[in-house]
Design a protein around this motif. Structure first.
Motif, short mmCIF file in Angstrom:
data_model
loop_
_atom_site.label_atom_id
_atom_site.label_comp_id
_atom_site.label_asym_id
_atom_site.label_seq_id
_atom_site.Cartn_x
_atom_site.Cartn_y
_atom_site.Cartn_z
N ASN A 1 0.84 -1.35 0.18
CA ASN A 1 -0.26 0.29 -0.01
C ASN A 1 1.11 1.02 0.20
O ASN A 1 2.33 1.03 -0.33
N LEU A 2 0.53 2.41 0.03
CA LEU A 2 1.20 3.61 -0.19
C LEU A 2 2.52 3.47 0.89
O LEU A 2 2.83 5.26 1.23
N SER A 3 1.97 3.08 2.33
CA SER A 3 3.09 3.48 3.01
C SER A 3 4.49 3.31 2.58
O SER A 3 5.70 3.55 3.30
N SER A 4 4.55 1.78 1.55
CA SER A 4 5.94 1.66 1.47
C SER A 4 6.51 2.99 1.23
O SER A 4 7.78 3.28 0.72
N ASN B 1 8.16 11.13 1.34
CA ASN B 1 8.18 12.60 2.75
C ASN B 1 8.90 12.96 2.23
O ASN B 1 9.89 14.41 1.92
N PRO B 2 10.13 12.75 2.08
CA PRO B 2 12.24 13.49 1.55
C PRO B 2 11.71 13.87 0.09
O PRO B 2 12.26 15.14 0.20
N TYR C 1 5.57 5.91 1.40
CA TYR C 1 5.51 7.12 2.57
C TYR C 1 6.60 6.55 3.60
O TYR C 1 7.10 8.10 4.13
N TYR C 2 7.13 6.10 3.84
CA TYR C 2 7.70 5.46 4.93
C TYR C 2 9.40 5.69 4.48
O TYR C 2 10.55 5.91 5.23
N ARG D 1 16.94 6.33 -2.41
CA ARG D 1 16.30 7.51 -1.97
C ARG D 1 17.49 9.23 -2.84
O ARG D 1 17.38 10.24 -3.18
#
Lengths: 265, 98
Positions: free
Chosen positions: A39-42, A49-50, A44-45, A249
Motif C-alpha cells: 500500500n502507499l505506506s511503503s 516525505n524526502p 510514505y516511509y 533515496r
C-alpha cells in the motif's frame, strides 16, 4: 481521512505539500505502489516525505483493494488502474503533466498510463517495475498463490509480523484474492508490445536489484525505451525499496534534481 | 500546548485507530511503542499522521519530521517521540490552540 471518490471507487489519497522554495520540481510527483499486501505506506516511509521535503508536490494513493482504499468486487485490470489514476488526478484538479514513480506492479501501471496518456507524463521513475510481457499475468498469479499458501499453511507469516498485524495482513490478501476478480483480471493482462515502448520519448529512470527476479524486464526497458537510464544495484533483489531505501533515496533525489522540464515536448 | 495535553489528544487518536476493544488492554503513555506495543500497521501510522496534520495544521511539519528518518526509525517511534515533537513545535512558534 484523506479520501476522494474517483472512477466510482473511494480512494485513500495523501498529498504532501512541497516544503522548500524554490520548488525542486514544478510538476507533481505521483507514487504508485505494488500489488497484494503493499500500500502507499511503503513509499510514505521511504521516498515520499524526502521528495516532498526537497520541494515537490507529492501525491500518494492506495490502489483499489489495497491499504485504506475501497475494495470493489471487480475492476482489477491494469486498464482499470490506469482509469483510476486518471480519475484521481482529475479529482485532485491536476491538469499539468506529472512525474510518475512506480514500484513493482505499480511500475506496470505507470507504463500503461504513460503509453495511454504520454502528454500527461513528464518523466517516469520505475523501481523494480514489472513489464506486462506475454506470460507475465500467469507468472504473477502463480507467485501470489505461493505467497497465499505460505501465509495460510506455515508459520512464515507469523514470523514476519506480530499477531495483530498478521491477522490483518492475511485478511487483506485473502479478501483480494477470494472476494474480487483480482486473479482473473491479472490472468487477462494485455501484454505491452515493444513497439509501444519505443513510442515513449520522455525520460525514464529504471532501478533494479542485481538479483531481481524481473531483471530481464530492466534490460527490456533499457533496450527499447528511447530515453532510459538503467541503474542496477549490486547484491539486491526485487525488494530494493524495503532493503535499501537510503541508496534509493539518493538516486531518486538526484533524478528529480535533473528533471526541471515543465511541459511535454 | 503542554506535553500532557498533546499526549491526551494523541492517545485519543491512537485509540480511534486501533479500536477501543484492543486499546482497553493497553495504557498508552509516552513510552508506548507504535510497533512493539500497539502493533500499529504501516498504513495505520499514515492514518495517524493525517489525523495529526488535520489537528495541528502547518504549525507541525510532519514531512520534515519524517523526511530525515529511516523506515526502521519510523517503525520504532514511541508515542512520546511524536508528542514531544509536536509540543516542541508549539513552544517554538509560541502558538497556543486549546
Amino acid at each position: 481521512m484523506a479520501e476522494i471518490t474517483a472512477n466510482g471507487v473511494r480512494f485513500h489519497v495523501q498529498r504532501l505539500a512541497p516544503r522548500r522554495r524554490p520548488h525542486l520540481l514544478e510538476n507533481p510527483v505521483v507514487f504508485i505502489h505494488g500489488l497484494g499486501l503493499d500500500n502507499l505506506s511503503s513509499f510514505y516511509y521511504t521516498l515520499a516525505n524526502p521528495v516532498a521535503h526537497a520541494g515537490a508536490d507529492v501525491i500518494l494513493y492506495d490502489q483499489r483493494g489495497h491499504g485504506l482504499s475501497e475494495r470493489p468486487p471487480a475492476g482489477y485490470r491494469i486498464s482499470d488502474s490506469v482509469g483510476d489514476l486518471s480519475a484521481i488526478l482529475g479529482a485532485l484538479g491536476v491538469k499539468e503533466p506529472v512525474h510518475l514513480v512506480g514500484h513493482s506492479y505499480g511500475g506496470a501501471i505507470a507504463l500503461r498510463f504513460a503509453l495511454a496518456y504520454p502528454e500527461l507524463v513528464t518523466s517516469m521513475l520505475l523501481i523494480e517495475a514489472h513489464v506486462p510481457i506475454p506470460g507475465w499475468g500467469e507468472q504473477m498469479a502463480a507467485n501470489i498463490r505461493k505467497v497465499e499458501q505460505d501465509l495460510g499453511d506455515s508459520d512464515w507469516g507469523r514470523e514476519m509480523v506480530s499477531i495483530r498485524k498478521y491477522a490483518r495482513l492475511a485478511a487483506v490478501g485473502q479478501n483480494l484474492i477470494n472476494r474480487t476478480t483480482f486473479m482473473t483480471d491479472l490472468l487477462a493482462a494485455e501484454p505491452i508490445a515493444e513497439q509501444e515502448l519505443r513510442m515513449f520519448t520522455r525520460p525514464v529512470r529504471a532501478v533494479y536489484g542485481e538479483n531481481s527476479d524481473v531483471i530481464s524486464h530492466a534490460h527490456l526497458l533499457d533496450a527499447v525505451l528511447p530515453e532510459c537510464t538503467l541503474t542496477v544495484l549490486p547484491d539486491l533483489d526485487h525488494f530494493v525499496l524495503a532493503r535499501d531505501a537510503r541508496v534509493l533515496r539518493a538516486i531518486v533525489l538526484d533524478w528529480f534534481a535533473t528533471q526541471t522540464a515543465v511541459g511535454v515536448s | 500546548m503542554t506535553v500532557d495535553q498533546v499526549l491526551a489528544e494523541v492517545r485519543g487518536m491512537l485509540i480511534e485507530i486501533i479500536g477501543v476493544e484492543y486499546a482497553l488492554s493497553l495504557d498508552i503513555g509516552m513510552d508506548t511503542s507504535f510497533d512493539a506495543d500497539l502493533e500499529l500497521e504501516s498504513i495505520e501510522f499514515v492514518r495517524l499522521a493525517t489525523m495529526l496534520k488535520d489537528r495541528y495544521g502547518d504549525r507541525v511539519d510532519f514531512v520534515g519530521f519524517l523526511a530525515t528518518k529511516e523506515r526502521d526509525e519510523i517503525i520504532g517511534l514511541t508515542t512520546g517521540d511524536v508528542v514531544t515533537y509536536i509540543a516542541s513545535c508549539f513552544t517554538l512558534s509560541g502558538a497556543i490552540d486549546g
